[in-house]
Design a protein around this motif. Structure first.
Motif, PDB file in Angstrom:
ATOM      1  N   SER A  21     106.014  14.063   6.184  1.00 51.99           N
ATOM      2  CA  SER A  21     105.732  15.194   5.299  1.00 51.99           C
ATOM      3  C   SER A  21     104.784  16.154   5.998  1.00 51.99           C
ATOM      4  O   SER A  21     103.964  15.741   6.821  1.00 51.99           O
ATOM      5  CB  SER A  21     105.082  14.718   3.994  1.00 51.99           C
ATOM      6  N   THR A  23     102.411  19.376   4.631  1.00 53.65           N
ATOM      7  CA  THR A  23     101.952  20.286   3.586  1.00 53.65           C
ATOM      8  C   THR A  23     101.429  21.553   4.240  1.00 53.65           C
ATOM      9  O   THR A  23     100.604  21.493   5.153  1.00 53.65           O
ATOM     10  CB  THR A  23     100.853  19.628   2.743  1.00 53.65           C
ATOM     11  N   SER A  25      99.777  25.443   3.808  1.00 58.64           N
ATOM     12  CA  SER A  25      99.004  26.338   2.945  1.00 58.64           C
ATOM     13  C   SER A  25      98.665  27.609   3.706  1.00 58.64           C
ATOM     14  O   SER A  25      98.643  27.629   4.936  1.00 58.64           O
ATOM     15  CB  SER A  25      97.726  25.648   2.456  1.00 58.64           C
ATOM     16  N   LYS A  72     112.940  20.898   2.571  1.00 54.96           N
ATOM     17  CA  LYS A  72     111.696  21.499   2.101  1.00 54.96           C
ATOM     18  C   LYS A  72     111.679  21.549   0.585  1.00 54.96           C
ATOM     19  O   LYS A  72     112.723  21.682  -0.044  1.00 54.96           O
ATOM     20  CB  LYS A  72     111.517  22.895   2.686  1.00 54.96           C
ATOM     21  N   ASP A  73     110.501  21.433   0.022  1.00 58.43           N
ATOM     22  CA  ASP A  73     110.297  21.531  -1.416  1.00 58.43           C
ATOM     23  C   ASP A  73     109.348  22.696  -1.653  1.00 58.43           C
ATOM     24  O   ASP A  73     108.135  22.573  -1.430  1.00 58.43           O
ATOM     25  CB  ASP A  73     109.711  20.223  -1.959  1.00 58.43           C
ATOM     26  N   ASN A  74     109.912  23.814  -2.081  1.00 60.07           N
ATOM     27  CA  ASN A  74     109.097  25.019  -2.257  1.00 60.07           C
ATOM     28  C   ASN A  74     108.050  24.843  -3.348  1.00 60.07           C
ATOM     29  O   ASN A  74     106.973  25.438  -3.281  1.00 60.07           O
ATOM     30  CB  ASN A  74     109.981  26.213  -2.578  1.00 60.07           C
ATOM     31  N   ALA A  75     108.350  24.024  -4.351  1.00 58.56           N
ATOM     32  CA  ALA A  75     107.394  23.827  -5.447  1.00 58.56           C
ATOM     33  C   ALA A  75     106.161  23.069  -4.980  1.00 58.56           C
ATOM     34  O   ALA A  75     105.081  23.210  -5.558  1.00 58.56           O
ATOM     35  CB  ALA A  75     108.067  23.079  -6.589  1.00 58.56           C
ATOM     36  N   LYS A  76     106.331  22.260  -3.934  1.00 57.32           N
ATOM     37  CA  LYS A  76     105.212  21.449  -3.430  1.00 57.32           C
ATOM     38  C   LYS A  76     104.661  21.975  -2.110  1.00 57.32           C
ATOM     39  O   LYS A  76     103.765  21.350  -1.531  1.00 57.32           O
ATOM     40  CB  LYS A  76     105.662  19.999  -3.252  1.00 57.32           C
ATOM     41  N   ASN A  77     105.226  23.093  -1.617  1.00 56.83           N
ATOM     42  CA  ASN A  77     104.796  23.636  -0.313  1.00 56.83           C
ATOM     43  C   ASN A  77     104.843  22.563   0.775  1.00 56.83           C
ATOM     44  O   ASN A  77     103.946  22.455   1.612  1.00 56.83           O
ATOM     45  CB  ASN A  77     103.381  24.212  -0.402  1.00 56.83           C
ATOM     46  N   THR A  78     105.889  21.760   0.740  1.00 59.26           N
ATOM     47  CA  THR A  78     105.977  20.617   1.645  1.00 59.26           C
ATOM     48  C   THR A  78     107.304  20.597   2.391  1.00 59.26           C
ATOM     49  O   THR A  78     108.359  20.796   1.802  1.00 59.26           O
ATOM     50  CB  THR A  78     105.786  19.300   0.879  1.00 59.26           C
ATOM     51  N   TYR A  80     109.751  18.209   4.918  1.00 59.22           N
ATOM     52  CA  TYR A  80     110.013  16.791   5.150  1.00 59.22           C
ATOM     53  C   TYR A  80     110.891  16.587   6.369  1.00 59.22           C
ATOM     54  O   TYR A  80     111.642  17.474   6.764  1.00 59.22           O
ATOM     55  CB  TYR A  80     110.717  16.171   3.939  1.00 59.22           C
TER      56      TYR A  80
END
Length: 115
Positions: A21, A23, A25, A72-78, A80
């Motif tokens: 993962s 993250t 920011s 990628k998970d845009n809601a989690k800014n993550t 993978y």
């Protein structure tokens, strides 16, 4: 301030799986292309996989094609990286990267695959 934090590495036997993962920011996550790179001891950093900002396209190094999957998970800014059927030659420090900021790197996460 832009920050990249990788996690999920570890020691796994050949044939095993791991999920990395990253993250992110400090940037509009849904608007940036992202990638994974890796660096093995004594070697240069190499491209592993990339994903378009909208997530609809991805690209892979031939060595990992069919075994690794980037998402990628845009809601989690993550970001993978799902790694399956791992091989000893996949042993490396893995880093995520933002396409628009190619010189920015996180601390990476170590993946070690034992034979």
């Amino acid at each position: 301030q832009v920050d990249l934090v990788e996690s999920g590495g570890g020691l796994v036997q050949a044939g095993g799986s791991l999920r990395l993962s990253c993250t992110v920011s400090g940037v509009p996550f849904s608007s940036v292309g992202l990638a994974w790179f890796r660096q093995a001891p004594g070697k240069g950093r190499e491209f592993v996989a990339a994903i378009a900002h909208y997530g609809g396209e991805s690209w892979y190094h031939d060595l990992v094609k069919g075994r690794f999957a980037i998402s990628k998970d845009n809601a989690k800014n993550t970001l993978y990286l799902d790694m399956n059927n791992l091989k000893p030659e996949d042993t490396a420090q893995y880093y995520c990267n933002i396409a628009s900021k190619p010189n920015l790197w996180g601390q990476g996460t170590q993946v070690t695959v034992s034979s």
